[in-house]
Design an enzyme around this catalytic site. Structure first.
Site, PDB file in Angstrom:
ATOM      1  CB  CYS A 151      -0.896   0.015   1.230  1.00  0.00           C
ATOM      2  SG  CYS A 151      -1.996  -1.400   1.317  1.00  0.00           S
ATOM      3  CB  SER A 153       7.738  -4.003 -14.330  1.00  0.00           C
ATOM      4  OG  SER A 153       7.372  -5.006 -15.244  1.00  0.00           O
ATOM      5  CG  ASP A 183       8.657  -9.422 -16.915  1.00  0.00           C
ATOM      6  OD1 ASP A 183       8.607  -8.317 -16.340  1.00  0.00           O
ATOM      7  OD2 ASP A 183       7.650 -10.097 -17.159  1.00  0.00           O
ATOM      8  CG  ASP A 184       9.043  -7.232 -12.638  1.00  0.00           C
ATOM      9  OD1 ASP A 184       8.323  -8.098 -13.154  1.00  0.00           O
ATOM     10  OD2 ASP A 184       8.597  -6.159 -12.215  1.00  0.00           O
ATOM     11  CB  CYS A 238      10.341  -5.772   1.758  1.00  0.00           C
ATOM     12  SG  CYS A 238       9.622  -6.688   0.396  1.00  0.00           S
ATOM     13  CB  CYS A 279      13.461  -9.447   4.579  1.00  0.00           C
ATOM     14  SG  CYS A 279      12.444 -10.952   4.535  1.00  0.00           S
ATOM     15  CE1 TYR A 321       6.930  -8.467  -8.385  1.00  0.00           C
ATOM     16  CE2 TYR A 321       5.611  -6.688  -7.560  1.00  0.00           C
ATOM     17  CZ  TYR A 321       5.813  -8.022  -7.737  1.00  0.00           C
ATOM     18  OH  TYR A 321       4.907  -8.912  -7.292  1.00  0.00           O
ATOM     19  CB  CYS A 362       9.791 -14.375  -0.802  1.00  0.00           C
ATOM     20  SG  CYS A 362      10.676 -12.959  -1.481  1.00  0.00           S
ATOM     21  CG  ASN A 414       2.892  -0.367   3.059  1.00  0.00           C
ATOM     22  OD1 ASN A 414       2.431  -1.414   2.633  1.00  0.00           O
ATOM     23  ND2 ASN A 414       4.032   0.139   2.628  1.00  0.00           N
ATOM     24  N   GLY A 415       1.629  -2.820   5.276  1.00  0.00           N
ATOM     25  CA  GLY A 415       2.336  -3.963   5.852  1.00  0.00           C
ATOM     26  C   GLY A 415       1.368  -5.072   6.228  1.00  0.00           C
ATOM     27  N   GLY A 464      -1.106   0.794  -5.083  1.00  0.00           N
ATOM     28  CA  GLY A 464      -2.442   0.309  -4.727  1.00  0.00           C
ATOM     29  C   GLY A 464      -3.502   1.020  -5.526  1.00  0.00           C
ATOM     30  CB  CYS A 512       6.027 -12.826   1.605  1.00  0.00           C
ATOM     31  SG  CYS A 512       6.233 -11.251   2.473  1.00  0.00           S
TER      32      CYS A 512
END
Lengths: 479, 479, 479, 479
Positions: D14, D296, D358-359, D249, D445, D255, D448, D114-115, D40, D395
């Protein structure tokens, strides 16, 4: 002669409609609310359930504006409750539109309320003190905090115990995913009627809504009764002793309810007809015609005509498109003789001595304007007859007379009011005339006329109380 | 007992309102159209001018839906015309909403029409043959082609000459950037009244609209007259000789017009009151109460009560929120006793012999349903009285009886209709009763009752005629 | 560096898409228009037919705003045409949204147009003189009057004869209830491509739209060709001799068309890549990075980087949500460094000598602001390279350079422009550089750069010409 | 190659924006949210205060859809917070749109988050057990219950103590009528930056939003820090010790964030450029061109091109009108080669060996479809390079990989994925390649990718957890 200006009229009651065991419950609720629209035009909501999931649609405006064909796909299930709202407490913001829907530890609850809780403020303060947060500024939200309170939640008769904490006037509809409940305060201040529809049941603020959906009237929900409808059937029990004397709000008969409703055991039209007849006895006058301020004065005008022998005629024509519309600015033109709602039928009143029957005078300015129009149309005399007494005392159970007080009550005598509205004569129904035509006159609250309250009003909560008294302003979510 | 289903009722007239020399003309036009809303709910439009530029706002729906505060900033100027539309010809598509606005060689023209042009089809064909293109499927558009036609444009009295080409019923308002014109067909079939407002003038289909804006009634626009309002003042002239006998549409009195309007020199309420009295004479009955189908039957019911001495009462309650709303599906429930518009007041009709007064029976199914409701409410007898004769002949001047013919006229006798609607008795007003209460009965067209047409109807144009007969279908622009 | 302010950019072309013999034609047309959205964002319309009926949906705004799922139910049929509009003539009013739909004597016609008719004014005047009325203020409407004119209607090759009356640039799609037609002016000024889709055919302004619907590119509609698609198949014929030399609008390659389109036989991306390479040759510079003004400058920037050997980087980030939104007021803040559309990537430009490649400079104020942002972000030098020559002459075929002239052309020298935008250097592509990379340079119109017009422009019609020159103002229908 | 289908992509973060001491704070918040729109698109809200009253506007949809000029009149004041929402927990219902606004005993609080709070479920259960009611199904609501809890309310450092109860990832903005607060979890998982604007301060999820409003970047809000802005100024304090190693993160860099933002001390574009260069080293290939999946993949593609020496070109054209629109049904046509968002530039890829950068690869079906399009356009070879490692682990801090797992991770090897998407070769960036280009690789972190979580994930709360596991279904208020 109320209703012409949104800011200056008495607040009306809200309307409730609930259904259990009714296929496509939303359709019946929609039609029920539609016939209760006169009880609240500011917002509407329906919550339904299919035993598993709970869905809701709410919005600001009329029933026909809030719901669409798309609502129908959303609102599945055989049980549900609905609400039309005229603000008693809380501003007209979307989050104040009911039913309130929240999640407690034991699932989703939906609540719809008609009435005014006089101890809402202290309950709210108490729960907030202990950490509760509130999402609306309505008094009704305290009930969900009571229901969620471990004090009540963990004990038998939880809902009844929670309800018994409330003081004031209330008809409540509650709903969980698989159950609908209906309850009424021990004084029976607000009406709530039970009907049978097919294999299921419906409850509604007025019997006109039962008829609208094709349900048969069974009985009223009793004062102090909690009615539970679920898959095991219909179960009624007393969560509180009914008060020794009921305190039905006589204003429901005077003007909230629809003429075709049976309210507190009385047919509204018949009562108003009798009020008109009493008026003719209490305040006779020599005149040529009796006219009504449509539609609220119709029944009483008919009664006045019958008793007095003065012929009824139609002196005002009502524009049916007014009332729900964007109205263009009329700056400076209102006084020039513009009335978007009622038009005078000149040919009827010209040269006549006219008796005008209405159900109330609010601020008096509208009445005065209409009387002037009648004179401009050639009325020889204008005699005003009001089918209730002057309201002289505040109501703490859901009717907002705050704005009325400018004119009525101790502030002015009837003669002063007559002069202000420029009528040739003015007569109000007496308190005796108001109550004696009723079958059980002692079971009614007429405190706004008499000052005799059934319940200590000292703790009553005025509309917007916490909104305006706090520095942080209103809990204002505009979506 | 009409009006309950959009598809099965008689078509209504449209409403016109024009203003010249009125500051913020749009405000007066808005309020005028608002009071003419009963003449058409399908679409509305206003065109105004300030002498230089012409602006318009049009839309599908009610006056209050089409116009917003934003319209006001758009619609500048001291002159303008407006229209509310009930389709006579042309589907309910946005491009058919009037006023029509086009550009000819000499500038912008706006046109609003109430009536039906019986030679529109041949004029349309003629102009199309010579290359004209049409943007709407209304009959009204032919007038702008006539106005643009060099035949008329280059000669004096252009507008009058163009108007004199038209056959059928019409009240027209026309507008250029600095002029408003009003005209009425030589038979005066549709009404059009002139009023004075401040330094300016207004014209309206009914006088109730003059009163709404605070204007004083001056006179009717005469049959065959063209009235021109511009900066040089107000100028009337005859574009055609008035017909030796006028042919005012008696249906305006029977049910189009509002009771407080003066139409064709008659007050509508008074006329209907007399119709009710005539009905009581022509079709007397032993009964306990007289009730009206509100609001259209109110005046006649009052007259019936007065003449017969049978007391008036309110047997139906009308839900004022019906009629302009999204209505939820009622599949299979209509027959179970659902009526979203009228509710029966059981306490009034129970055990009574009831006279129901209405202004028409259309297909009869609605009447039958309501009679059944009365009986379910306990009515002992139901006697129906209709305040006009049965319509036995088509109307070519703007009233769509196509759907009526199922029931009325030669197809069924009165007795057959009575059986169909399940009434204990049924009485229609006689043609004599319809016309004799009028001051100038010979100046009215009652062809739908009598078959005597003021004008050869052989060339009349039915609604949607060119739409349905062409392979390419309708001129369908949905915006 | 155009596009940032709606009022100061060059007008764009419109986009056309037609289909015949395509099941659910509306779906393909919708998707085709969607991929042509860059050619016009002011309005969109689709008209379809099933051989019998013609239906249309039109509206102001983007393709995705105008059409909804409901449009789909409406727009039946296997043939149709669509249009996205950037106003060339006519204001952005709903009635100017194309396709135009009218009814002539022989049925419904729909017309969509890309281009500018230089003799529209005189044709309009001529038809109005003879009585025609116009519903729009677009130049395109004259074609329907030509088609309806008995002169053309009654003779063979009617459509072709009507088209041959038109002067100026045009790609036209026409439709009747069972036929779709496509035509292009004899100079081939505007593009129009034919594709095959299943058993049917589609036509589109750009091949990117063919690809979007899964159609295979067949060929361009030829200059002077009329292509008829109906149940007998696809038939092409010349309504006029193609001009000896075509006059394809080179601006389509410079910036109207999408990079993935094949226009006038050229791939747009490849051409722009070559323009960038030419720019590097014509205006070499010592620099550290090449950046593009996204997305219009992307291809040329890549070409410049390749030829010069200076690395490409991304110096501007584009906010993809700009451009179709309500933008909040920025009073006084614009100059403080606010750009809602492009953000400078500081880390990229800091301390660098930057070459900025764009496709145009319009008024120069936007360019100057962005150059200032680059310097604020630390750019050591800013060198601007424009992938076309300065526009020095007006265009009469559909591109509005009126507002450009403030800066460009004779008014200012390149050096003056450079100073105004505060660039360290400024280089425009030469006319030679513009045309020589093309396969057939002589078949292009570059009159806006050179002043050499393929057609006498003396009669050209400026946008809003008749709107602003008439006292009666615009033909303004706001719905 | 994500983003093409709403249901199958990874959930995004967000966006937050707050302001204190900024005149007309709503304008800056609006513009800040506008530049954070990529974080968002499901809902947006702004709450402002003037020191006395608190006002809010919230809605479903894009920033430009939710707010209008009317919002501006509503949202007075010099302080406020705003939120754009991509659902992490909670469905996309209006009552889940943030900021949440509630009333506690000490006034109104607004909260934006946000989170993802991994102990939200147990806190919610605990509070519900003790009687709390919840109005939303978001995890963020637990914070307001903590704030209202007397445990915290009555003690010093109330907000900090409440925050220290939370586990998981969070950047929070809080607001009362006269104060704005900002806080970040002790691991610094989500970004939050402080800026100076005039005499006031702003906070934002990304620095691109600071730049958009003309604010200067000051510093990041520190992990474990609570920043208070009120009339006494700006005060920072640690509500918790920062974790010994931060856990920023890394997906923000991969991205989420915009290329022009500075996030965790890194410029996003520069990082991605380095990722592209690393990719070229780790997975070299013989090819003719490098193309990006716009936008992206742009930065990484540029890096790949630079390092490998293979020229960059534009192989896909992005339709900028996709993504926020009603999309017509494409039944059965998707597989025929329809892609509403990206079009292949045939002339670029034809006959070429193409590297596509691409990402991410989400489910693989979109990647496969686009690879097929490239081959249909004539690409000789297609080599896919992904600028991050395969996501192999869930995640719990706000990114929803649930739907990713179909393809990625243990379920399939890279070779299996390559086969599935039909690429000639496929290369993912290594974890080493992901982290080593960062300035402080140990402070990120990458769980993932690696499964090494900074925090015990066992109590993590999945999206819609309590919605789907309860019989009473979702707390579904549709307004």
């Amino acid at each position: 002669m109320r209703n012409d200006c949104p800011g200056c009229e008495a607040r009306e009651s809200c309307g409730l409609f609930g259904a259990y065991g009714v296929p496509e419950a939303c359709l019946s609720i929609y039609r029920g609310l539609f016939s209760l629209q006169h009880r609240g035009q500011e917002g509407a909501g329906i919550v339904t359930g299919d035993g598993q999931r709970v869905k809701s649609v709410r919005g600001v405006g009329l029933v026909s504006d809030v719901f669409s064909a798309r609502s129908w796909k959303e609102l599945k299930g055989h049980l549900g409750i609905g609400h039309v709202r005229y603000s008693t407490t809380g501003s007209t913001l979307i989050q104040n539109v009911q039913p309130i829907v929240v999640e407690c530890v034991d699932g989703v609850w939906a609540v719809a309320h008609n009435g005014n809780l006089v101890n809402a403020g202290e309950l709210r303060a108490m729960y907030q003190e202990s950490g509760a947060i509130f999402q609306t500024s309505t008094d009704s939200e305290v009930l969900v905090h009571l229901l969620a309170d471990p004090m009540f939640r963990r004990r038998p008769h939880r809902v009844g115990r929670a309800l018994s904490e409330l003081k004031g006037s209330f008809a409540f509809l509650l709903m969980t995913r698989n159950c609908v409940m209906a309850a009424r305060d021990p004084f029976g201040i607000r009406p709530l009627a039970l009907g049978a529809l097919g294999q299921g049941h419906v409850v509604a603020s007025e019997t006109c809504a039962l008829r609208q959906v094709g349900a048969a009237y069974v009985r009223d929900v009793e004062p102090g009764e909690l009615l539970v409808m679920d898959e095991t059937g219909l179960h009624g029990s007393q969560f509180a002793e009914p008060a020794p004397r009921a305190a039905h709000c006589v204003f429901e008969l005077v003007y909230f309810a629809r003429p075709d409703s049976l309210v507190f055991g009385e047919n509204v039209h018949k009562v108003r007809l009798r009020y008109g007849m009493r008026l003719a006895e209490e305040h006779p006058v020599q005149a040529d015609i009796v006219i009504s301020v449509p539609d609220s004065g119709n029944s009483a005008a008919l009664g006045f005509s019958r008793k007095s022998g003065i012929p009824l005629d139609f002196g005002f024509i009502r524009n049916h498109y007014v009332g729900r519309t964007f109205i263009m600015p009329l700056t400076g033109q209102r006084e020039q003789g513009v009335d978007m709602k009622l038009s005078v039928l000149h040919e009827v009143v010209k040269g006549q001595r006219v008796v005008v029957v209405d159900d109330s005078i609010v601020r008096g300015t509208t009445s005065r304007r209409r009387i002037r129009f009648l004179r401009q149309a050639g009325a020889a005399e204008v005699h005003v007859r009001i089918s209730c007494p002057p309201t002289a005392h505040p109501c703490f159970y859901g009717i907002d007379f705050a704005t009325r007080e400018e004119l009525a009550a101790g502030a002015r005598t009837v003669e002063e009011i007559r002069k202000f509205i420029e009528a040739d004569s003015l007569g109000y129904l007496s308190v005796e005339g108001l109550l004696s035509p009723l079958q059980r006159p002692n079971d009614f609250c007429a405190a706004c006329f008499t000052g005799k309250y059934p319940l200590d009003p000292s703790r009553a909560q005025g509309k917007k109380d916490w909104e305006t008294n706090r520095p942080d302003g209103e809990l204002g979510l505009n979506l």
